[in-house]
Scaffold this active site. Sequence first.
Site, mmCIF file in Angstrom:
data_model
loop_
_atom_site.group_PDB
_atom_site.id
_atom_site.type_symbol
_atom_site.label_atom_id
_atom_site.label_comp_id
_atom_site.label_asym_id
_atom_site.label_seq_id
_atom_site.Cartn_x
_atom_site.Cartn_y
_atom_site.Cartn_z
ATOM 1 N N SER A 1 52.769 65.008 49.583
ATOM 2 C CA SER A 1 52.951 63.717 48.909
ATOM 3 C C SER A 1 54.426 63.454 48.608
ATOM 4 O O SER A 1 55.251 64.380 48.564
ATOM 5 C CB SER A 1 52.182 63.742 47.594
ATOM 6 O OG SER A 1 52.725 64.748 46.760
ATOM 7 N N GLY B 1 55.365 65.391 45.365
ATOM 8 C CA GLY B 1 55.635 66.820 45.562
ATOM 9 C C GLY B 1 56.931 67.044 46.327
ATOM 10 O O GLY B 1 57.771 67.863 45.929
ATOM 11 N N GLU C 1 58.462 66.030 54.625
ATOM 12 C CA GLU C 1 57.759 64.942 55.316
ATOM 13 C C GLU C 1 56.710 64.447 54.341
ATOM 14 O O GLU C 1 55.795 65.189 53.986
ATOM 15 C CB GLU C 1 57.072 65.471 56.581
ATOM 16 C CG GLU C 1 58.026 65.972 57.632
ATOM 17 C CD GLU C 1 58.685 64.866 58.418
ATOM 18 O OE1 GLU C 1 58.085 63.778 58.529
ATOM 19 O OE2 GLU C 1 59.802 65.076 58.897
ATOM 20 N N CYS D 1 48.748 60.718 57.112
ATOM 21 C CA CYS D 1 50.052 60.187 56.693
ATOM 22 C C CYS D 1 50.444 59.003 57.566
ATOM 23 O O CYS D 1 51.332 58.241 57.207
ATOM 24 C CB CYS D 1 51.099 61.284 56.772
ATOM 25 S SG CYS D 1 51.108 62.116 58.354
#
Length: 529
Positions: free
Chosen positions: A245, A248, A268, A305
């Site tokens: 995320s 994070g 990423e 994602c």
Amino acid sequence: MNAMKLEGKNNIGNVYSAEGTKTFQAVNPSTKETIEPFFHEATLTEIDKAVQKAHEAFQQYRLITRDKKAEFLTCIGDEIMALGDQLITRCMEETGLAEARLIGERARTVNQLYLFSALVKEGSWVDARLDTADPNRKPLPKPDLRSMQKALGPVGVFGASNFPMAYSVAGGDTTSALAAGCTVVIKAHPAHPGACELVGQAILTAIKKCNMPDGTFSMVHGQSTDVGLAIVRHPMIKAIGFTGSFRGGKALFDEANKRPEPIPVYAEMGSTNPVFILPGALKERGKDIARDFASSVTLGVGQFCTNPGLVILPPSEFKEEFITNVSKHIEDTAAGVMLTEGIRNNFQQGVNILQTLSGVEEVSSGKESETGFTASAHFFESDIKSFLSNPTLEEEVFGPSTLAITASTKSELIQAAKKIHGHLTATVIGTDKDLEEYHDLIHILEQKAGRLIINGYPTGVEVCHAMVHGGPFPATTDSRTTSVGTSSITRFSRPVCYQNFPDALLPEELKSNNPLGIWRLLNGERIKK
Ligand code: NAP
């Protein structure tokens, strides 16, 4: 093969360790039941031991020949396959993902290892550059200069919950780091710790079979952020690979920047992956686009994602029809089990924010269910004015949700493109005439995303040489790199230049007679001799 017993312990190099008292269990998101065994969260001492071992192992592993490294990567792939059904079954229990999807993900993970094995075996990835000396150059002689990519050191890796294999223990970050010659300490994802242990065991078996140094790979478990932070803070860690995320990734990036010695953090993170639909295409095949777009949004309960969370519609009389068609698909979509309770709650929170935001209207929602950590699909609509003034509309709502932004003029659509921040992908759907008319859109999107797609959908990331899975912030913390594909290897290496070195002291890749037969840049010419 007999099923392996899960220990629930950390792997400090080749040794199982459970010094801590904090434990946790995986939860089956379909049944909400906990799954055996208990996993021991790593202590700070265990994390330190793992990194120390990674540092010591690096001194040997960085020098291992390309053939041995290639054999090791292939062996990891073979050992993952040898885990058989146990790995798939455990992944299904821990993630709620379907068997066919997981079998496909395993193939992708193993093929990724084989691809990097071939890359390392071929050897030219090191980007060898040779500028030979010219002692007669005036006014100063030119020295002999040769450079190549060399491994960085121990790498800390964090995987994401939505790919328990391809972005986890033996995923792209671990594979590219090991291929570059780095050792790895991974933080196992607490949403699928059993799958992590199984894949970790496959790597450790490969380490033993291929005689790699103890410490080449370690894995620590943890449900609290302390475990991850301790890896990032450790002075012997030289780079971080993260998939997950924004929250994070950014937290770990900020933590790394507080270190006395800064290190690269390749995070990423999430993305909204805008899709721009142009007027000609909307008119000619709006119905098909609505169907394909809706299935990309709801694929895998939207837990990708690359999920298209934003669609920009052009000035067109067919806009309303498109919205009605997407709505029908969304309404027909069954509720799906999400990966974890936390992810389901975050999704619900993101949906609630959109439901109450002024300027945003909920157009439709999918079927509901009470079983497990389920979520229903959602479709929202807003206008350019709201989009331009409220950054919340561009934020990722991880799950099966998407927002349509309607533009009334071409200039409004271009304004929306200029406004968007960094994304992993950007998609344009148009006829040849549309693409000609809107060619300035591509110039704008090139500055916004890592991968541009024409007349396709962003979900599905090919593992190959040309793939770019990255993009400007906030999609990643380093827009110059990719986390998927063979180019990802250079995240874990740095160039070293050797000046006036005698041939005997040079790495094989840079010796004058090119003993490895790799592609090199010799005095500006790309040759293989
Ligand atoms: P996540 O919550 O960020 O977790 C990823 C890992 O980072 C976990 O091990 C987590 O451990 C750790 N972590 C998170 N916050 C931390 C913090 N503040 N300090 C220390 N460690 C921390 O991500 P996720 O929910 O597993 O994955 C879903 C997200 O990943 C989505 O946003 C999705 O778009 C994104 N994703 C991106 C890509 C890509 O290639 N760009 C690919 C797949 C998924 P704890 O759980 O113990 O905190």
